[in-house]
Design an enzyme around this catalytic site. Structure first.
Site, PDB file in Angstrom:
ATOM      1  N   TYR A 288     -38.665 -40.418  56.351  1.00 17.13           N
ATOM      2  CA  TYR A 288     -37.317 -39.896  56.071  1.00 17.13           C
ATOM      3  C   TYR A 288     -36.446 -40.886  55.298  1.00 17.13           C
ATOM      4  CZ  TYR A 288     -38.302 -36.246  59.509  1.00 17.13           C
ATOM      5  OH  TYR A 288     -38.848 -35.186  60.192  1.00 17.13           O
TER       6      TYR A 288
ATOM      7  N   HIS B 224     -30.798 -36.713  53.682  1.00 12.58           N
ATOM      8  CA  HIS B 224     -30.161 -36.702  55.002  1.00 12.58           C
ATOM      9  C   HIS B 224     -29.875 -38.117  55.501  1.00 12.58           C
ATOM     10  CE1 HIS B 224     -28.723 -33.777  57.682  1.00 12.58           C
ATOM     11  NE2 HIS B 224     -29.745 -33.599  58.482  1.00 12.58           N
TER      12      HIS B 224
ATOM     13  N   TYR C  70     -33.244 -38.656  66.624  1.00  3.32           N
ATOM     14  CA  TYR C  70     -33.214 -37.730  65.487  1.00  3.32           C
ATOM     15  C   TYR C  70     -31.770 -37.336  65.234  1.00  3.32           C
ATOM     16  CZ  TYR C  70     -38.118 -37.799  64.737  1.00  3.32           C
ATOM     17  OH  TYR C  70     -39.374 -38.246  64.408  1.00  3.32           O
TER      18      TYR C  70
ATOM     19  N   ASN D 112     -30.058 -34.676  65.195  1.00  2.01           N
ATOM     20  CA  ASN D 112     -29.336 -33.789  66.109  1.00  2.01           C
ATOM     21  C   ASN D 112     -29.030 -34.429  67.456  1.00  2.01           C
ATOM     22  OD1 ASN D 112     -31.976 -33.834  66.912  1.00  2.01           O
ATOM     23  ND2 ASN D 112     -32.181 -31.629  67.201  1.00  2.01           N
TER      24      ASN D 112
ATOM     25  N   ASP E 165     -24.488 -37.595  54.859  1.00  2.00           N
ATOM     26  CA  ASP E 165     -24.727 -36.826  53.636  1.00  2.00           C
ATOM     27  C   ASP E 165     -23.829 -35.591  53.647  1.00  2.00           C
ATOM     28  OD1 ASP E 165     -26.415 -36.129  55.925  1.00  2.00           O
ATOM     29  OD2 ASP E 165     -27.253 -34.560  54.669  1.00  2.00           O
TER      30      ASP E 165
ATOM     31  N   ASN F 200     -25.796 -31.319  61.731  1.00  2.00           N
ATOM     32  CA  ASN F 200     -26.266 -31.522  63.109  1.00  2.00           C
ATOM     33  C   ASN F 200     -25.896 -32.871  63.701  1.00  2.00           C
ATOM     34  OD1 ASN F 200     -27.367 -28.996  63.298  1.00  2.00           O
ATOM     35  ND2 ASN F 200     -29.358 -29.631  62.520  1.00  2.00           N
TER      36      ASN F 200
END
Length: 194
Positions: free
Chosen positions: A17, A22, A68, A70, A95, A116
């Site tokens: 990632y 994100h 993560y 969320n 972002d 999220n």
């Protein structure tokens, strides 16, 4: 003058990632840490990478949650509660789909706009929304159905260069924020053109 004590950069953990849109918030914290020679260390107690920098004689706690996206609020809540940092003294970099690459804006409070990370922070901070946001433009794919793939994807080289320039400018603006407060930092950041 400046009331911000804690700077947070939202991201998803793991190398797959690292360069995705994100993770724009984490790029900001990584660049800030690099500029002030701070090594971010993994701290399981705060569910994230933490460090601190001194800018214009003021200390700022740095945090990149390694939960993560969320579950970002878990990390933010742990660090803020431990150091008794009120929600309005926190700045969260993330972002932003509604801004183009190369644009970054500072704003106080507001909703989560479907993000999220922000959603979880607001929930974990007893629904207080008054933290500052550093919104780093990543552009919009054009359709709601495409958003997930977009934010979890990598930007084209040209867009990435614009985002990097905006992040770099945001890092420089922290100097102004520390010295002259949010409004002056905002004026400088909002007039930036990549």
């Amino acid at each position: 003058m400046n009331s911000i004590q804690m700077l947070v950069g939202l991201a998803n953990p793991g190398p797959e990632y690292a360069n995705t849109r994100h993770n724009a918030g984490a790029w900001f914290i990584e660049q800030l840490a690099a500029r002030y020679n701070c090594t971010l260390k993994h701290d399981p107690k705060y569910h994230g990478l933490t460090g601190k920098v001194i800018i214009q004689g003021q200390e700022f706690k740095l945090l990149i949650p390694t939960t993560y996206m969320n579950l970002s609020g878990k990390a933010v809540g742990s660090l803020a509660n431990f150091f008794k940092i009120p929600v309005e003294n926190i700045l969260v970099a993330h972002d932003e789909l509604d801004l183009d690459p190369g644009v970054a804006k500072l704003k106080k409070g507001g909703g989560h706009g479907g993000h999220n990370g922000l959603k979880d922070i607001i929930a974990k901070m007893a629904n207080q929304k008054d933290f500052m946001r550093l919104r780093i433009g990543v552009g919009h794919p054009g359709h709601r159905e495409m958003v997930t793939g977009w934010v979890l994807g990598k930007a084209a080289k040209e867009d990435q260069e614009k985002m990097d320039a905006a992040v770099d400018e945001a890092v420089r603006c922290m100097e102004i924020l520390a010295k002259d407060g949010v409004l002056k930092a905002q004026n400088r950041l909002h007039s930036f053109k990549p």
